[in-house]
Motif scaffolding. Structure first.
Motif, PDB file in Angstrom:
ATOM      1  N   THR A 143       0.840  -1.192   0.000  1.00 25.08           N
ATOM      2  CA  THR A 143       0.000   0.000   0.000  1.00 25.08           C
ATOM      3  C   THR A 143       0.878   1.246   0.000  1.00 25.08           C
TER       4      THR A 143
ATOM      5  N   GLU B 157       0.142   5.109   4.567  1.00 26.25           N
ATOM      6  CA  GLU B 157       0.814   4.757   5.826  1.00 26.25           C
ATOM      7  C   GLU B 157      -0.185   4.474   6.946  1.00 26.25           C
TER       8      GLU B 157
ATOM      9  N   PHE C   7      -1.554   1.102   6.439  1.00 26.67           N
ATOM     10  CA  PHE C   7      -0.525   0.105   6.733  1.00 26.67           C
ATOM     11  C   PHE C   7      -0.404  -0.109   8.243  1.00 26.67           C
TER      12      PHE C   7
END
Length: 207
Positions: free
Chosen positions: A147, A150, A153
């Motif tokens: 991905t 952030e 993630f």
């Protein structure tokens, strides 16, 4: 960004039952005989699967996508590959299409991060999804996630951990030292040109 509807997309899928089975639930538990089975959830226009299928001809690949306008492009791209097929369906119904322990790897490539809290249940790393993946994954199975987001993630790592998954090859900047075996998706190519960081992890269940 809203996807523009592609005229004739559904006909593209219906005219190719060898690539897009019309009743994929009937193949549950019978997708392969001896080959490993890898499944990409939200396969998009199919660039990743096309390259993977060419690179790994002894692996069977399935791309799952609910939007026929997108999937039609992937289907047309894959006419020459005999180790790829597609499911026109929703990830929420994944257990209708795969038997317990049937899948050896799941790819989550740049799936929608659904950033608003009220949409958390739609994220493909929401606990309910992760628990379903546990059922369809084989004992040696794993999940490969990439991905550019952030926050998504970080959220995914937390949910993986809470659901009992362990991690391999976690990176916060995949392209800084890109491994030779990495296969880029359409989105990944765009992000690379913009020099955006790519986050990646492999999640697995300990034996």
């Amino acid at each position: 960004m809203r996807l523009r509807r592609r005229p004739g997309a559904l006909e593209v899928l219906r005219e190719r039952p060898g690539i897009v089975p019309q009743k994929p639930e009937q193949l549950r538990g019978q997708w392969t005989v001896d080959e490993p089975l890898h499944v990409e959830l939200g396969t998009g226009k199919g660039r990743f699967l096309a390259l993977m299928a060419e690179k790994y001809p002894t692996i069977s690949f399935i791309g799952m996508e609910k939007m026929e306008s997108v999937l039609s492009f992937a289907v047309e791209r894959m006419e020459q590959q005999n180790n790829v097929c597609f499911i026109h369906g929703n990830v929420a119904d994944i257990h209708d299409y795969f038997a317990d322990g049937e899948v050896d790897r799941i790819y989550l490539n740049f799936t929608d991060p659904w950033p608003k809290n009220r949409h958390e249940k739609r994220r493909l790393t929401y606990p309910a999804f992760l628990n379903t993946y546990k059922e369809v994954l084989s004992s040696r199975g794993d999940i490969h996630l990439k991905t550019d987001n952030e926050d998504f993630f970080t959220y995914s790592l937390e949910q993986f951990s809470r659901s009992g998954y362990h991690f391999n090859n976690l990176t916060l900047d995949l392209h800084a030292h890109e491994p030779e075996e990495n296969v880029r998706t359409e989105y990944e190519e765009k992000f690379a040109k913009r020099q955006q960081r790519i986050f990646r992890v492999e999640a697995y269940l300990p034996g």
